[in-house]
Every structure is written in C-alpha cells, then in structure tokens.
Design an enzyme around this catalytic site. Structure first.
Site, PDB file in Angstrom:
ATOM      1  N   CYS A 164      55.821  20.021  72.302  1.00 51.90           N
ATOM      2  CA  CYS A 164      54.927  20.949  71.708  1.00 51.90           C
ATOM      3  C   CYS A 164      53.445  21.112  72.747  1.00 51.90           C
ATOM      4  CB  CYS A 164      54.375  20.043  70.537  1.00 51.90           C
ATOM      5  SG  CYS A 164      55.528  20.191  69.248  1.00 51.90           S
ATOM      6  N   CYS A 168      73.485  -4.953  40.924  1.00 51.34           N
ATOM      7  CA  CYS A 168      72.868  -3.672  40.698  1.00 51.34           C
ATOM      8  C   CYS A 168      73.798  -2.760  40.682  1.00 51.34           C
ATOM      9  CB  CYS A 168      71.778  -3.607  41.880  1.00 51.34           C
ATOM     10  SG  CYS A 168      72.611  -3.801  43.491  1.00 51.34           S
TER      11      CYS A 168
END
Ligand SMILES: [Zn+2]
Length: 393
Positions: A196, A352
C-alpha cells in the site's frame, strides 16, 4: 489496564446491560453471547488500516481482553485510513495511541499492549494467551508467522488484506478449513509483493474488510452464524462486488497437516469438514496441556453406573440434541469461577458439541481441584457411536 467494574466476571453490571442493550436485544447474542464476549481474549496484530476498525468494533462490542500488537509509530500518512489514531497522535507509538482510544471507547475492556514485532520466534509466546488472533499485518513475514503459530496452537486466524481498491478476507481454522499456508503456500517475490505504501489504498476499503473481520470474531465467540471458514471473500470496491471462493486444505501442507485441531472454540463447520476425515481420528487437544478424555461408548457405560455429566453448550444447541442425563452448566459460568454442585471426590464428565469447549471446561475444573474428564468428540461422537437416531448440527 483494568476496567472500572470488569473484575466481576459473573453477571453483567447495570451499566454494561445499558451499554450492550442493542446486542442483548438480538436473540442470537443475548446475555449469554455478551458474557462470552466479555470472557473472550482476542489479539489484534497490527494497529493500522485493518486493525483500526477491528479494535474499535471489538472494543465497542465488549470483548473482554484485547491485545494490541504493533512496533510502529503513527505517521501523518497513516491518518487517511487508520482511524483509531488522531492527528495529535502523530509520533506516538501506535499501541499507545490505539490503547487510549480503545479505553475511551469502552472502559470495560482489559487492554494488553504488545509494543513489538511479531516474528516466527515470538509468535507462539504472543498468541498463546488468546482465543482468537486477528491478522491485519502489512507484511508477508508476519502473516506467515501468525498463520503457523495459530495452526500450531489451534486458534482461529481471522485474516484480511487490502490493496488499492481490493480486499480479501477469510478465517483460517484447520482442520475445519484450510490454514493460511494451505491457500498461500509461499509469499510472492519481494519485487512483486503489493504494498500500500507504493500502490496506495482507498481508506474506506480498510473499513469494509475490517468490518468483516470484526463480525467474524464476534460470530466465532458467540457461536452464531456460519463462520468464514473454507471460504475466501474477494472484494472489488470499484465494481462493488464480493465473491465467495471456496478454499480447501492442502494435503501436503507442512504448516497444519500435523497440527492440533482448533480447540479454543467450537468453530462452525467443526471437526467434520476435513476432506480426508483426519480430524475425526484425532483426539481433541487444547492449547497448553492435554486433558483426560473418555469415549462416548465408555461414557454410555459410565452413565448406567450413575456418572455425573455436564453439558457446557448453549441452550439452543441443547434444544437440538443432548446426551440423556446431562446437566446444563454454561462454559461462561466456569470461566467466571462458578462450580457445579457435586459430591466431594466425584468424577465429572463434561461434553460439548465436538470436544473443544469441554476440553477448556475440564482444564478449568481441574485447576479448581475437581476430577474432570472430557467426552472425546462431544455429542457428535455420542450420536455416531451410541445413538445414530439422534439429530446432529
Ligand atoms: Zn495448512
């Protein structure tokens, strides 16, 4: 820096309820999601163009611990896009400048300052204290170092890049999806590497990509929606298009093939998305240390003997499928220091969805002196091994 009333990791305070009211109104987030945000630890690598919106939105969202990593100072040329810094910050360290702004945005956030460069040598040490890493680095060396450490530790790597009017964003989380090196196995040669600082960048494109990064982090923490795992979003701001490109694990990827499965969070596609099923045959592990595990089949035998079983998932998951006899006990409560009622000396079995959150729960319980074991593969293994008539998700 400690927050004014963030020491109590239990229920939200009245001021927090007011602050997060627009989140709490979302049924998908609610109090449970907001409390998960508060216990989450996120490292943001780079307090620049992408790090700026990510830090501001994650701070505003109430992420409890935000690490800010950068070794640079604020320059006037940064201000066109790096909105976490102001004109009066030019010359200051980016970490100090961003930390001040984050603290002003939300004093409930614990800020951890890392005024250093992330290298392959330091990456493991830096990432190990976090659940998720956001990669807004401006150079390839840092991106590869973050990717390798995240894969090794099994934490999601939320990654983005911008150049001119274009952006890319994805979530790398092997084995549910590819790691960064699976898709970008080597950096471009330096003379071809876009920068950039040479090619320029439209400032608001950083906000577009940064907003996706922050959204993905919130989704991963709260467990809602479909995470951007196994998909690369490619944004063209001039055409104003977003393309979603499927990306897959590389079979010969040296970075993630032998690494641990993502363990800090149950991430969306979960363990089953690996194309060769490698994840299903691996025991679940956690960053740091192994936890004792029990197979679903052995759990079924133990339950007939009256074993104690905890379900650390969310209610919405329980509504879909559950192991009979399990008692709900949210992971957020364990993280907050609460313990389930039990007889002294009892062995606690924890499950879970697939074994990731239960592994963390077991570590928390064992650190509190409770004899706990994790159900390997979670409720999905129960369905596969014990009762295939049950639904999955
Ligand atoms: Zn890989």
């Amino acid at each position: 820096m400690a927050a004014t009333d963030s020491c109590d990791r239990g229920a939200l305070s009245a001021s927090e309820v007011t602050r997060y009211a627009r989140h709490l109104l979302l049924p998908e987030v609610g109090r449970t999601g907001q409390e998960r945000l508060r216990t989450a630890r996120v490292l943001v690598v780079g307090a620049g163009g992408l790090g700026s919106p990510v830090l501001l939105y994650l701070a505003a969202a109430g992420v409890g611990t935000l690490g800010i990593l950068d070794d640079d100072t604020v320059e006037l040329t940064n201000l066109q896009r790096q909105i976490v810094h102001g004109t009066s910050d030019v010359g200051r360290s980016k970490v100090a400048s961003a930390a001040d702004r984050v603290a002003d945005t939300n004093p409930h956030v614990d800020i951890v300052r890392h005024e250093e460069r992330l290298t392959p040598a330091s990456a493991h040490r830096l990432l190990t204290a976090y659940d998720i890493v956001v990669d807004g680095a401006d150079n390839f060396a840092t991106r590869y170092a973050v990717g390798a450490a995240a894969a090794e530790l099994g934490i999601p790597h939320v990654w983005g890049s911008v150049y001119r009017f274009d952006g890319q964003v994805s979530v790398w989380a092997p084995p549910a999806g590819p790691c960064y090196a699976c898709v970008f196995p080597s950096p471009p040669p330096p003379e071809l590497a876009p920068s950039c600082s040479v090619g320029g960048v439209l400032g608001a494109v950083c906000a577009s990509i940064g907003s996706v990064l922050a959204t993905e982090v919130v989704k991963l923490i709260t467990g809602i929606g479909q995470p951007l795992i196994g998909r690369l979003l490619v944004h063209d701001a001039l055409a104003m298009t977003w393309a979603s490109v499927p990306v897959r694990r590389a079979r010969d990827c040296a970075v993630c093939r032998s690494r641990r499965p993502s363990a800090a969070l149950d991430v969306g596609a979960d363990d089953g998305a690996d194309e060769d099923g490698a994840a299903r045959s691996q025991p679940s592990t956690t960053p740091g240390d192994q936890v004792p595990e029990i197979s679903a089949t052995d759990l079924a035998r133990a339950l007939t003997g009256g074993a104690l079983l905890l379900d650390v998932r969310e209610q919405a998951e329980r509504d879909i499928v559950a192991i009979p006899g399990g008692a709900p006990f949210p992971l957020a409560d364990l993280r907050g220091g609460a313990l389930p009622p039990m007889d002294p000396g009892a062995v606690v079995h924890v499950y879970c969805k697939s074994g990731s959150r239960s592994a963390e729960a077991v570590r928390l319980l064992r650190s509190a002196g409770v004899d706990a074991v994790s159900v390997r593969g979670g409720v999905l293994a129960w369905v596969a091994e014990v009762d295939p008539t049950l639904p999955t998700y």
